[in-house]
Design a protein around this motif. Structure first.
Motif, PDB file in Angstrom:
ATOM      1  N   LEU A  87       0.848  -1.186   0.000  1.00  0.00           N
ATOM      2  CA  LEU A  87       0.000   0.000   0.000  1.00  0.00           C
ATOM      3  C   LEU A  87       0.887   1.240   0.000  1.00  0.00           C
ATOM      4  O   LEU A  87       1.813   1.346   0.794  1.00  0.00           O
ATOM      5  CB  LEU A  87      -0.899   0.010   1.237  1.00  0.00           C
ATOM      6  N   THR A  88       0.603   2.166  -0.891  1.00  0.00           N
ATOM      7  CA  THR A  88       1.438   3.363  -1.004  1.00  0.00           C
ATOM      8  C   THR A  88       0.579   4.580  -1.295  1.00  0.00           C
ATOM      9  O   THR A  88      -0.531   4.465  -1.805  1.00  0.00           O
ATOM     10  CB  THR A  88       2.484   3.186  -2.122  1.00  0.00           C
ATOM     11  N   THR A  89       1.109   5.740  -0.950  1.00  0.00           N
ATOM     12  CA  THR A  89       0.390   6.986  -1.246  1.00  0.00           C
ATOM     13  C   THR A  89       0.772   7.521  -2.622  1.00  0.00           C
ATOM     14  O   THR A  89       0.060   8.335  -3.192  1.00  0.00           O
ATOM     15  CB  THR A  89       0.696   8.065  -0.187  1.00  0.00           C
ATOM     16  N   ALA A 105       3.268  -9.085  -4.758  1.00  0.00           N
ATOM     17  CA  ALA A 105       2.483  -9.505  -5.917  1.00  0.00           C
ATOM     18  C   ALA A 105       1.833  -8.323  -6.616  1.00  0.00           C
ATOM     19  O   ALA A 105       1.166  -8.490  -7.633  1.00  0.00           O
ATOM     20  CB  ALA A 105       1.405 -10.497  -5.489  1.00  0.00           C
ATOM     21  N   GLY A 106       2.022  -7.126  -6.082  1.00  0.00           N
ATOM     22  CA  GLY A 106       1.441  -5.938  -6.684  1.00  0.00           C
ATOM     23  C   GLY A 106       1.331  -4.824  -5.673  1.00  0.00           C
ATOM     24  O   GLY A 106       1.826  -4.927  -4.555  1.00  0.00           O
ATOM     25  N   PHE A 107       0.702  -3.743  -6.079  1.00  0.00           N
ATOM     26  CA  PHE A 107       0.548  -2.622  -5.162  1.00  0.00           C
ATOM     27  C   PHE A 107      -0.766  -1.905  -5.424  1.00  0.00           C
ATOM     28  O   PHE A 107      -1.356  -1.996  -6.498  1.00  0.00           O
ATOM     29  CB  PHE A 107       1.723  -1.650  -5.292  1.00  0.00           C
ATOM     30  N   LEU A 108      -1.224  -1.200  -4.401  1.00  0.00           N
ATOM     31  CA  LEU A 108      -2.407  -0.351  -4.502  1.00  0.00           C
ATOM     32  C   LEU A 108      -2.096   0.999  -3.872  1.00  0.00           C
ATOM     33  O   LEU A 108      -1.390   1.065  -2.867  1.00  0.00           O
ATOM     34  CB  LEU A 108      -3.601  -0.972  -3.764  1.00  0.00           C
ATOM     35  N   THR A 109      -2.617   2.061  -4.455  1.00  0.00           N
ATOM     36  CA  THR A 109      -2.511   3.355  -3.797  1.00  0.00           C
ATOM     37  C   THR A 109      -3.614   3.444  -2.742  1.00  0.00           C
ATOM     38  O   THR A 109      -4.662   2.811  -2.874  1.00  0.00           O
ATOM     39  CB  THR A 109      -2.653   4.509  -4.801  1.00  0.00           C
ATOM     40  N   LYS A 110      -3.351   4.221  -1.712  1.00  0.00           N
ATOM     41  CA  LYS A 110      -4.278   4.263  -0.578  1.00  0.00           C
ATOM     42  C   LYS A 110      -5.600   4.970  -0.891  1.00  0.00           C
ATOM     43  O   LYS A 110      -6.522   4.924  -0.067  1.00  0.00           O
ATOM     44  CB  LYS A 110      -3.594   4.914   0.621  1.00  0.00           C
ATOM     45  N   ASP A 111      -5.689   5.596  -2.047  1.00  0.00           N
ATOM     46  CA  ASP A 111      -6.957   6.238  -2.416  1.00  0.00           C
ATOM     47  C   ASP A 111      -7.803   5.347  -3.328  1.00  0.00           C
ATOM     48  O   ASP A 111      -8.770   5.799  -3.924  1.00  0.00           O
ATOM     49  CB  ASP A 111      -6.701   7.593  -3.094  1.00  0.00           C
ATOM     50  N   THR A 112      -7.420   4.064  -3.431  1.00  0.00           N
ATOM     51  CA  THR A 112      -8.203   3.143  -4.258  1.00  0.00           C
ATOM     52  C   THR A 112      -9.588   2.931  -3.647  1.00  0.00           C
ATOM     53  O   THR A 112      -9.804   3.156  -2.451  1.00  0.00           O
ATOM     54  CB  THR A 112      -7.472   1.790  -4.398  1.00  0.00           C
ATOM     55  N   THR A 113     -10.532   2.494  -4.453  1.00  0.00           N
ATOM     56  CA  THR A 113     -11.893   2.278  -3.964  1.00  0.00           C
ATOM     57  C   THR A 113     -11.990   0.947  -3.226  1.00  0.00           C
ATOM     58  O   THR A 113     -11.210   0.023  -3.485  1.00  0.00           O
ATOM     59  CB  THR A 113     -12.897   2.271  -5.132  1.00  0.00           C
ATOM     60  N   PRO A 114     -12.966   0.819  -2.301  1.00  0.00           N
ATOM     61  CA  PRO A 114     -13.154  -0.462  -1.619  1.00  0.00           C
ATOM     62  C   PRO A 114     -13.370  -1.628  -2.581  1.00  0.00           C
ATOM     63  O   PRO A 114     -12.814  -2.713  -2.379  1.00  0.00           O
ATOM     64  CB  PRO A 114     -14.395  -0.218  -0.756  1.00  0.00           C
ATOM     65  N   ASP A 115     -14.143  -1.407  -3.637  1.00  0.00           N
ATOM     66  CA  ASP A 115     -14.410  -2.479  -4.595  1.00  0.00           C
ATOM     67  C   ASP A 115     -13.127  -2.934  -5.284  1.00  0.00           C
ATOM     68  O   ASP A 115     -12.915  -4.136  -5.502  1.00  0.00           O
ATOM     69  CB  ASP A 115     -15.428  -2.025  -5.652  1.00  0.00           C
ATOM     70  N   PHE A 116     -12.255  -1.977  -5.627  1.00  0.00           N
ATOM     71  CA  PHE A 116     -11.009  -2.333  -6.288  1.00  0.00           C
ATOM     72  C   PHE A 116     -10.078  -3.073  -5.334  1.00  0.00           C
ATOM     73  O   PHE A 116      -9.404  -4.031  -5.718  1.00  0.00           O
ATOM     74  CB  PHE A 116     -10.313  -1.077  -6.832  1.00  0.00           C
TER      75      PHE A 116
END
Length: 218
Positions: A87-89, A105-116
């Protein structure tokens, strides 16, 4: 066939963000929330204790950062490694590259949606990455120091495996690789599995990172 809920742990030192994620995870019938940690050292211990399927790992935490924690988790794991989503900003961040190299295995930004977020958890649990190949290549190209080609690292691969490796490193999926090399998708999948095993890599994102680290892509 996978059965039972997906066991997820969270490592993040921001209480409000962590509480929000916990609510989202606990609301899903196919996800079991298995615990949380506020730093990387505690995350490593929690993973050893709970043996989760997926770890949501903040990159920047006190005591031990998420990159070091990811590497320790991957090094300690044997056949059944948890899938780590960092998780990154900031999306375009050198720390993301280092997390990939550590085995994420990958990354998500912290402003991603709950569904994503939920879709990402289910995606990595099924064995796929949650990082677009084009973005992976862009990040690695921007943050890899130039150097000489080191193709000796591929000595253990067969000629066909080398062909598959180079196409996978460019971000092509199994179907596209199969089309390029006139193989079946099942054969490509088998080759990719063999390549990951021989090179001691955890996933296809690490394969791309490996190619850049050894300057195998022009």
């Amino acid at each position: 066939m996978m059965s039972g809920p997906i066991r997820v742990v969270l490592a993040d030192d921001q209480p409000l963000f962590s509480a929000g994620l916990q609510m989202i995870l606990r609301s899903q019938a196919d996800i079991e929330y298995a615990g949380d940690a506020v730093n990387g050292e505690a995350a490593v211990a929690l993973v050893q204790e709970t043996e989760p399927d997926v770890v949501l790992m903040d990159i920047r935490m006190p005591v031990m950062d998420g990159i070091t924690a990811t590497r320790k988790i991957m090094d300690a794991s044997t056949m059944r490694s948890p899938k780590v989503i960092v998780l990154t900003t900031i999306q375009h961040d050198e720390a993301v590259v280092r997390a990939i190299q550590a085995g994420a295995a990958g990354f998500l930004t912290k402003d991603t949606t709950p569904d994503f977020l939920l879709a990402a958890i289910r995606t990595v649990h099924s064995g796929h990455s949650v990082m677009a190949p084009a973005l992976t290549n862009e990040l690695l190209r921007d943050y890899t120091t130039p150097g000489p080609v080191n193709d000796t690292v591929l000595d253990d691969l067969s000629g066909r495996e080398r062909d598959v490796f180079l196409l996978a490193a460019k971000g092509l999926g199994n179907a596209d690789i199969a089309g390029e090399l006139f193989l079946s998708e099942a054969t490509v999948k088998s080759h990719v599995g063999s390549i990951l095993g021989k090179l001691k890599l955890k996933n296809r994102i690490q394969l791309v990172a490996f190619a850049y680290q050894n300057h195998l892509l022009r």
